[in-house]
Design a protein around this motif. Structure first.
Motif, short mmCIF file in Angstrom:
data_model
loop_
_atom_site.label_atom_id
_atom_site.label_comp_id
_atom_site.label_asym_id
_atom_site.label_seq_id
_atom_site.Cartn_x
_atom_site.Cartn_y
_atom_site.Cartn_z
N PRO A 125 0.82 -1.23 0.00
CA PRO A 125 0.00 0.00 0.00
C PRO A 125 0.85 1.27 0.00
O PRO A 125 0.33 2.35 -0.24
N LYS A 126 2.15 1.13 0.24
CA LYS A 126 3.05 2.30 0.24
C LYS A 126 4.42 1.86 -0.23
O LYS A 126 5.09 1.07 0.42
N LEU A 127 4.81 2.39 -1.39
CA LEU A 127 6.08 1.98 -2.02
C LEU A 127 7.31 2.45 -1.27
O LEU A 127 8.27 1.71 -1.09
N LEU A 128 7.30 3.72 -0.88
CA LEU A 128 8.50 4.32 -0.29
C LEU A 128 8.66 3.88 1.15
O LEU A 128 7.72 3.90 1.94
N ASN A 129 9.87 3.52 1.49
CA ASN A 129 10.20 3.15 2.86
C ASN A 129 10.82 4.35 3.59
O ASN A 129 11.39 5.25 2.97
N ASN A 130 10.70 4.33 4.91
CA ASN A 130 11.38 5.32 5.75
C ASN A 130 11.62 4.68 7.11
O ASN A 130 11.46 3.47 7.26
N GLU A 132 9.87 4.57 9.79
CA GLU A 132 8.71 3.89 10.40
C GLU A 132 8.14 2.78 9.52
O GLU A 132 7.36 1.97 9.99
N TRP A 133 8.46 2.78 8.25
CA TRP A 133 7.80 1.87 7.30
C TRP A 133 8.83 1.11 6.49
O TRP A 133 9.61 1.71 5.75
N LYS A 134 8.83 -0.23 6.64
CA LYS A 134 9.83 -1.05 5.93
C LYS A 134 9.16 -2.13 5.08
O LYS A 134 9.78 -3.15 4.77
N LEU A 135 7.89 -1.91 4.71
CA LEU A 135 7.18 -2.94 3.93
C LEU A 135 6.93 -2.49 2.50
O LEU A 135 6.03 -2.98 1.83
N GLY A 136 7.74 -1.55 2.03
CA GLY A 136 7.59 -1.04 0.68
C GLY A 136 8.45 -1.79 -0.34
O GLY A 136 8.81 -2.95 -0.15
N LEU A 137 8.82 -1.08 -1.39
CA LEU A 137 9.52 -1.68 -2.53
C LEU A 137 10.91 -2.18 -2.16
O LEU A 137 11.57 -1.62 -1.29
N TYR A 138 11.36 -3.21 -2.89
CA TYR A 138 12.68 -3.83 -2.72
C TYR A 138 12.90 -4.25 -1.27
O TYR A 138 13.91 -3.88 -0.65
N ASP A 139 11.93 -5.00 -0.73
CA ASP A 139 12.09 -5.55 0.62
C ASP A 139 12.39 -4.49 1.67
O ASP A 139 13.18 -4.72 2.58
N GLY A 140 11.80 -3.32 1.50
CA GLY A 140 11.93 -2.30 2.53
C GLY A 140 13.13 -1.38 2.38
O GLY A 140 13.41 -0.57 3.26
N SER A 141 13.85 -1.50 1.26
CA SER A 141 15.08 -0.69 1.12
C SER A 141 14.92 0.56 0.25
O SER A 141 15.81 1.40 0.21
N TYR A 142 13.80 0.69 -0.46
CA TYR A 142 13.65 1.77 -1.45
C TYR A 142 13.18 3.05 -0.76
O TYR A 142 12.08 3.09 -0.21
N GLU A 143 14.04 4.08 -0.78
CA GLU A 143 13.72 5.34 -0.08
C GLU A 143 13.69 6.50 -1.08
O GLU A 143 13.97 6.34 -2.25
N ILE A 144 13.37 7.67 -0.55
CA ILE A 144 13.13 8.84 -1.42
C ILE A 144 14.35 9.15 -2.30
O ILE A 144 14.20 9.50 -3.47
N LYS A 229 12.09 -14.51 -3.45
CA LYS A 229 12.41 -13.12 -3.13
C LYS A 229 12.30 -12.27 -4.40
O LYS A 229 12.89 -12.58 -5.41
N SER A 230 11.52 -11.22 -4.33
CA SER A 230 11.33 -10.35 -5.50
C SER A 230 11.16 -8.91 -5.01
O SER A 230 12.00 -8.43 -4.25
N LEU A 231 10.07 -8.25 -5.37
CA LEU A 231 9.94 -6.83 -5.02
C LEU A 231 9.42 -6.58 -3.61
O LEU A 231 9.77 -5.60 -2.97
N TYR A 232 8.52 -7.47 -3.13
CA TYR A 232 7.85 -7.23 -1.84
C TYR A 232 7.95 -8.46 -0.94
O TYR A 232 7.96 -9.58 -1.42
N SER A 233 7.96 -8.21 0.36
CA SER A 233 8.15 -9.30 1.31
C SER A 233 6.82 -9.97 1.68
O SER A 233 5.75 -9.40 1.47
N ARG A 234 6.93 -11.14 2.26
CA ARG A 234 5.78 -11.85 2.82
C ARG A 234 5.10 -10.97 3.89
O ARG A 234 3.87 -10.95 4.01
#
Length: 277
Positions: A125-130, A132-144, A229-234
């Motif tokens: 539901p939210k691509l960008l990680n920060n 507080e949020w690590k469930l976005g794109l690339y297993d939680g590593s994709y940031e602004i 393992k791909s774009l998003y985690s379990r």
């Protein structure tokens, strides 16, 4: 164009769509950079006893490639207008990747009007990680900062960006497979998506946050995801499932984010099983 039709949206954009079969309506919504052909391997079986609708998002495939309306908000309106145009009710809506964000935005604007069931295919539901949020794109590593770099690269050399993205979406793909896919794309009759749509919708996905909208999904829901393992985690799938009561996660063994292409047989079987429940 294989029996496709067009209709015109309220902002004057012609969308290309296809209807197969009669019966309960199933609407399949493709992802970023895709087109309705992504679902072709599933159509014959799905449409045996059901009415199946596929379409090209604006800026993709044979739909118009406009200079405006390149937002998720507008993609959701396009979907609503297509459902209204075809007078569809009690729809099973299947959103894959950006198609799932289209589904989330639909629910934000229209609730579950016209929908009977939903399938969310491998999305957050939210691509960008920060912090507080690590469930976005690339297993939680994709940031602004990554998004800024990617958008700059897209406008400079989209081909290089896309090659890199494909490797992340298909981490187990051999160079042979990636070459074969590039060859198929090059030989395809379908027009390539517009660069404006690809960049604009990537940006739209990057700035979107649908976490609060999940609880408005009040119809039976399934989540499909590839076990590799791909774009998003379990954990991303579990987060969504916890917020939509009674949601079940269906794992596709040995599949990635591209599970609908990797295993269309299982996707078809799971859609039909869910429809019959």
């Amino acid at each position: 164009k294989g029996g496709t039709m067009t209709f015109t949206t309220t902002d004057g954009v012609k969308l290309n769509y296809k209807v197969e079969g009669e019966g309960k309506p199933i609407v399949l919504v493709h992802g970023w950079s895709g087109n309705l052909d992504n679902f072709t391997p599933m159509l014959e079986k799905l449409s045996e006893n059901n009415k199946v609708v596929v379409y090209d998002h604006r800026g993709h495939g044979y739909s118009d490639h406009p200079q405006y309306g390149i937002t998720l908000d507008r993609l959701a309106k396009d979907l609503k207008e297509l459902l209204d145009h075809l007078e569809l009710e009690n729809v099973l809506l299947v959103g894959w990747s950006m198609g799932a964000l289209t589904l989330f935005d639909y629910v934000r604007q229209f609730g579950t009007e016209g929908l009977e069931k939903c399938i969310i295919v491998d999305m957050t539901p939210k691509l960008l990680n920060n912090e507080e949020w690590k469930l976005g794109l690339y297993d939680g590593s994709y940031e602004i900062e990554d998004a800024d770099k990617d958008l700059s690269q897209m406008f400079d050399r989209f081909d290089l960006f896309f090659a890199d993205f494909s490797k992340k979406a298909l981490p187990y793909a051999t160079d042979e497979l990636l070459l074969e896919m590039a060859k198929q794309a090059a030989e395809s009759e379908v027009p390539a998506p517009s660069l404006l749509a690809l960049c604009g919708l990537w940006h739209a996905m990057v700035v979107s946050d649908y976490r609060e909208d999940l609880k408005a999904i009040d119809v039976p829901t399934r989540i499909f995801r590839g076990s590799l393992k791909s774009l998003y985690s379990r954990e991303t799938a579990e987060y969504i499932a916890e917020r939509i009561p009674g949601t079940e996660i269906i794992e596709f063994e040995n599949a990635t984010h591209m599970l609908m292409v990797e295993n269309p047989k299982k996707a078809t079987e799971e859609i039909l099983a869910f429809l019959d429940e």
